[in-house]
Design a protein around this motif. Sequence first.
Motif, PDB file in Angstrom:
ATOM      1  N   MET A   1       0.965  -1.247  -0.086  1.00 39.98           N
ATOM      2  CA  MET A   1      -0.034  -0.153   0.062  1.00 39.98           C
ATOM      3  C   MET A   1       0.768   1.354  -0.085  1.00 39.98           C
ATOM      4  SD  MET A   1      -2.941   1.062   2.615  1.00 39.98           S
ATOM      5  CE  MET A   1      -2.718   2.526   3.374  1.00 39.98           C
ATOM      6  N   VAL A   2       0.554   2.166  -0.858  1.00 37.65           N
ATOM      7  CA  VAL A   2       1.338   3.481  -0.954  1.00 37.65           C
ATOM      8  C   VAL A   2       0.863   4.458   0.098  1.00 37.65           C
ATOM      9  CG1 VAL A   2       1.671   5.725  -2.603  1.00 37.65           C
ATOM     10  CG2 VAL A   2       1.575   3.178  -3.240  1.00 37.65           C
ATOM     11  N   ALA A   3       1.650   4.996   0.900  1.00 41.30           N
ATOM     12  CA  ALA A   3       1.410   5.855   1.999  1.00 41.30           C
ATOM     13  C   ALA A   3       0.910   7.310   1.349  1.00 41.30           C
ATOM     14  CB  ALA A   3       2.814   6.134   2.741  1.00 41.30           C
ATOM     15  N   PRO A   4      -0.206   7.666   2.070  1.00 43.53           N
ATOM     16  CA  PRO A   4      -0.858   8.873   1.580  1.00 43.53           C
ATOM     17  C   PRO A   4       0.102   9.907   1.612  1.00 43.53           C
ATOM     18  CG  PRO A   4      -2.282   7.884   3.267  1.00 43.53           C
ATOM     19  CD  PRO A   4      -0.836   7.324   3.131  1.00 43.53           C
ATOM     20  N   GLN A   5      -0.030  11.012   0.594  1.00 46.06           N
ATOM     21  CA  GLN A   5       0.967  12.034   0.412  1.00 46.06           C
ATOM     22  C   GLN A   5      -0.084  13.639   0.548  1.00 46.06           C
ATOM     23  OE1 GLN A   5       3.137  11.811  -2.850  1.00 46.06           O
ATOM     24  NE2 GLN A   5       1.370  11.232  -4.310  1.00 46.06           N
ATOM     25  N   PHE A   6       0.599  14.563   0.779  1.00 49.46           N
ATOM     26  CA  PHE A   6       0.046  15.767   0.531  1.00 49.46           C
ATOM     27  C   PHE A   6      -0.102  16.408  -0.781  1.00 49.46           C
ATOM     28  CE2 PHE A   6       1.279  16.500   5.055  1.00 49.46           C
ATOM     29  CZ  PHE A   6       0.244  17.349   5.652  1.00 49.46           C
ATOM     30  N   HIS A   7      -1.477  16.728  -0.924  1.00 43.41           N
ATOM     31  CA  HIS A   7      -1.796  17.252  -2.397  1.00 43.41           C
ATOM     32  C   HIS A   7      -1.997  18.645  -2.238  1.00 43.41           C
ATOM     33  CE1 HIS A   7      -2.372  13.271  -3.642  1.00 43.41           C
ATOM     34  NE2 HIS A   7      -2.721  12.894  -2.600  1.00 43.41           N
ATOM     35  N   HIS A   8      -1.298  19.344  -3.492  1.00 42.11           N
ATOM     36  CA  HIS A   8      -1.560  20.831  -3.273  1.00 42.11           C
ATOM     37  C   HIS A   8      -2.905  21.386  -3.756  1.00 42.11           C
ATOM     38  CE1 HIS A   8      -0.566  25.010  -5.241  1.00 42.11           C
ATOM     39  NE2 HIS A   8      -0.479  25.058  -3.858  1.00 42.11           N
ATOM     40  N   LEU A   9      -3.570  21.949  -3.169  1.00 41.08           N
ATOM     41  CA  LEU A   9      -5.026  22.301  -3.650  1.00 41.08           C
ATOM     42  C   LEU A   9      -5.044  23.583  -4.167  1.00 41.08           C
ATOM     43  CD1 LEU A   9      -6.996  21.536  -0.405  1.00 41.08           C
ATOM     44  CD2 LEU A   9      -6.911  20.058  -2.497  1.00 41.08           C
ATOM     45  N   ALA A  10      -4.453  24.709  -3.585  1.00 39.71           N
ATOM     46  CA  ALA A  10      -4.495  25.818  -4.196  1.00 39.71           C
ATOM     47  C   ALA A  10      -3.654  27.044  -3.484  1.00 39.71           C
ATOM     48  CB  ALA A  10      -5.903  26.683  -4.321  1.00 39.71           C
ATOM     49  N   GLY A  11      -2.834  27.865  -3.733  1.00 38.15           N
ATOM     50  CA  GLY A  11      -2.139  28.999  -3.208  1.00 38.15           C
ATOM     51  C   GLY A  11      -1.375  28.180  -2.245  1.00 38.15           C
ATOM     52  N   ARG A  12      -1.386  28.627  -0.760  1.00 41.42           N
ATOM     53  CA  ARG A  12      -0.676  28.013   0.057  1.00 41.42           C
ATOM     54  C   ARG A  12      -1.471  26.878   0.940  1.00 41.42           C
ATOM     55  NH1 ARG A  12       0.369  32.268   4.651  1.00 41.42           N
ATOM     56  NH2 ARG A  12      -1.911  32.633   4.515  1.00 41.42           N
ATOM     57  N   VAL A  13      -2.109  26.296   0.046  1.00 43.56           N
ATOM     58  CA  VAL A  13      -2.903  25.291   0.936  1.00 43.56           C
ATOM     59  C   VAL A  13      -2.892  23.891   0.361  1.00 43.56           C
ATOM     60  CG1 VAL A  13      -5.548  24.467   1.682  1.00 43.56           C
ATOM     61  CG2 VAL A  13      -4.806  26.758   1.385  1.00 43.56           C
ATOM     62  N   TRP A  14      -2.477  22.884   1.205  1.00 42.29           N
ATOM     63  CA  TRP A  14      -2.218  21.505   1.064  1.00 42.29           C
ATOM     64  C   TRP A  14      -3.129  20.366   1.990  1.00 42.29           C
ATOM     65  CZ3 TRP A  14       2.169  20.142  -2.310  1.00 42.29           C
ATOM     66  CH2 TRP A  14       2.918  21.231  -2.485  1.00 42.29           C
ATOM     67  N   GLN A  15      -3.605  19.408   1.345  1.00 40.64           N
ATOM     68  CA  GLN A  15      -4.347  18.600   1.881  1.00 40.64           C
ATOM     69  C   GLN A  15      -4.090  17.141   2.182  1.00 40.64           C
ATOM     70  OE1 GLN A  15      -6.650  16.036   0.277  1.00 40.64           O
ATOM     71  NE2 GLN A  15      -7.759  15.676   1.985  1.00 40.64           N
ATOM     72  N   TYR A  16      -3.984  16.705   3.196  1.00 39.20           N
ATOM     73  CA  TYR A  16      -3.379  15.193   3.352  1.00 39.20           C
ATOM     74  C   TYR A  16      -4.887  14.438   3.582  1.00 39.20           C
ATOM     75  CZ  TYR A  16      -1.234  11.355   5.622  1.00 39.20           C
ATOM     76  OH  TYR A  16      -1.011   9.684   5.931  1.00 39.20           O
ATOM     77  N   PRO A  17      -5.127  13.402   2.611  1.00 36.23           N
ATOM     78  CA  PRO A  17      -6.322  12.650   2.843  1.00 36.23           C
ATOM     79  C   PRO A  17      -6.798  11.822   4.094  1.00 36.23           C
ATOM     80  CG  PRO A  17      -5.073  11.331   1.321  1.00 36.23           C
ATOM     81  CD  PRO A  17      -4.098  12.703   1.759  1.00 36.23           C
ATOM     82  N   GLY A  18      -7.971  11.678   4.575  1.00 37.52           N
ATOM     83  CA  GLY A  18      -8.300  10.863   5.490  1.00 37.52           C
ATOM     84  C   GLY A  18      -8.539   9.430   4.897  1.00 37.52           C
ATOM     85  N   ASP A  19      -8.736   8.505   5.606  1.00 33.53           N
ATOM     86  CA  ASP A  19      -8.899   7.137   5.165  1.00 33.53           C
ATOM     87  C   ASP A  19     -10.329   6.766   4.805  1.00 33.53           C
ATOM     88  OD1 ASP A  19      -9.573   4.307   5.472  1.00 33.53           O
ATOM     89  OD2 ASP A  19      -7.823   4.147   6.753  1.00 33.53           O
ATOM     90  N   PRO A  20     -10.607   6.553   3.799  1.00 29.50           N
ATOM     91  CA  PRO A  20     -11.800   6.518   3.229  1.00 29.50           C
ATOM     92  C   PRO A  20     -12.743   5.339   3.676  1.00 29.50           C
ATOM     93  CG  PRO A  20     -10.367   5.113   1.674  1.00 29.50           C
ATOM     94  CD  PRO A  20      -9.472   6.016   2.736  1.00 29.50           C
ATOM     95  N   ASP A  21     -11.980   4.487   4.633  1.00 27.90           N
ATOM     96  CA  ASP A  21     -12.922   3.263   5.300  1.00 27.90           C
ATOM     97  C   ASP A  21     -13.571   4.165   6.618  1.00 27.90           C
ATOM     98  OD1 ASP A  21     -13.974   1.279   6.880  1.00 27.90           O
ATOM     99  OD2 ASP A  21     -12.166   0.513   7.020  1.00 27.90           O
ATOM    100  N   PRO A  22     -14.956   4.056   6.454  1.00 25.91           N
ATOM    101  CA  PRO A  22     -15.678   4.958   7.663  1.00 25.91           C
ATOM    102  C   PRO A  22     -15.365   4.400   9.004  1.00 25.91           C
ATOM    103  CG  PRO A  22     -17.269   3.896   6.084  1.00 25.91           C
ATOM    104  CD  PRO A  22     -15.726   3.630   5.649  1.00 25.91           C
ATOM    105  N   GLU A  23     -15.112   2.925   9.164  1.00 25.50           N
ATOM    106  CA  GLU A  23     -14.764   2.406  10.297  1.00 25.50           C
ATOM    107  C   GLU A  23     -13.327   2.727  10.785  1.00 25.50           C
ATOM    108  OE1 GLU A  23     -15.489  -1.783  10.801  1.00 25.50           O
ATOM    109  OE2 GLU A  23     -17.464  -1.392   9.732  1.00 25.50           O
ATOM    110  N   ALA A  24     -12.449   3.246  10.098  1.00 27.81           N
ATOM    111  CA  ALA A  24     -11.109   3.969  10.321  1.00 27.81           C
ATOM    112  C   ALA A  24     -11.430   5.218  11.308  1.00 27.81           C
ATOM    113  CB  ALA A  24     -10.171   4.176   9.390  1.00 27.81           C
ATOM    114  N   VAL A  25     -12.420   5.907  11.280  1.00 28.45           N
ATOM    115  CA  VAL A  25     -12.751   7.287  11.767  1.00 28.45           C
ATOM    116  C   VAL A  25     -11.321   7.886  11.596  1.00 28.45           C
ATOM    117  CG1 VAL A  25     -13.585   8.566  13.680  1.00 28.45           C
ATOM    118  CG2 VAL A  25     -14.249   6.082  13.215  1.00 28.45           C
ATOM    119  N   GLN A  26     -10.558   8.276  10.299  1.00 28.58           N
ATOM    120  CA  GLN A  26      -9.452   8.872  10.282  1.00 28.58           C
ATOM    121  C   GLN A  26      -9.488  10.075   9.278  1.00 28.58           C
ATOM    122  OE1 GLN A  26      -5.742   7.465   8.242  1.00 28.58           O
ATOM    123  NE2 GLN A  26      -5.208   7.230  10.389  1.00 28.58           N
ATOM    124  N   ALA A  27      -9.958  11.447  10.074  1.00 29.13           N
ATOM    125  CA  ALA A  27     -10.299  12.345   8.883  1.00 29.13           C
ATOM    126  C   ALA A  27      -8.939  12.918   8.400  1.00 29.13           C
ATOM    127  CB  ALA A  27     -10.889  13.694   9.995  1.00 29.13           C
ATOM    128  N   GLY A  28      -8.925  13.488   7.275  1.00 31.28           N
ATOM    129  CA  GLY A  28      -7.890  14.377   6.698  1.00 31.28           C
ATOM    130  C   GLY A  28      -7.573  15.595   7.530  1.00 31.28           C
TER     131      GLY A  28
END
Length: 168
Positions: A1-28
């Motif tokens: 499994m590839v580790a999640p990474q930060f994605h550039h959204l716009a300007g100075r803002v970057w996002q690290y994704p949460g786990d898509p599995d709702p049972e993980a309860v892991q927000a981005g």
Amino acid sequence: MVAPQFHHLAGRVWQYPGDPDPEAVQAGVAVVADERGSVMIDAGQSPAHAREIQAALAAAGLPEPRWLVYTHHHWDHVWGACAWPGVEIVGHETAVALLRAEAARPWSHPYLQEQIRADARLRPSFSARARAMASWEDFAILPPTRTFADLDELPVGVELRHVGGGSR
């Protein structure tokens, strides 16, 4: 499994994704970064999750955060804060008492199981907490050290605004 990474959204803002599995309860989480310093938005749901975020931050070449902003007091947004040394924790003023009460609980795997036995409605959240926490060593729930009621602005020009929500 590839580790999640930060994605550039716009300007100075970057996002690290949460786990898509709702049972993980892991927000981005997000980071607002520039040469003046980074603002981390939410802490991750555990110290281990926070360390994954830190590794991804370094891999993306983003500066270490100087501020950690809680969007709200729920465990999956704040339990990683103890793995962010040296940051100023910022949150709404109502979070302080709520998080101090949470910090006073004797968090451990036996405690989580005891609470689930006492109230089955806690099973989804408390089971996710148990899965998130391999170890309770050095774990602490940290309330904000800098609070605001309606509005605040950090020295890097990030404006914080309380948009509502109850205390639950």
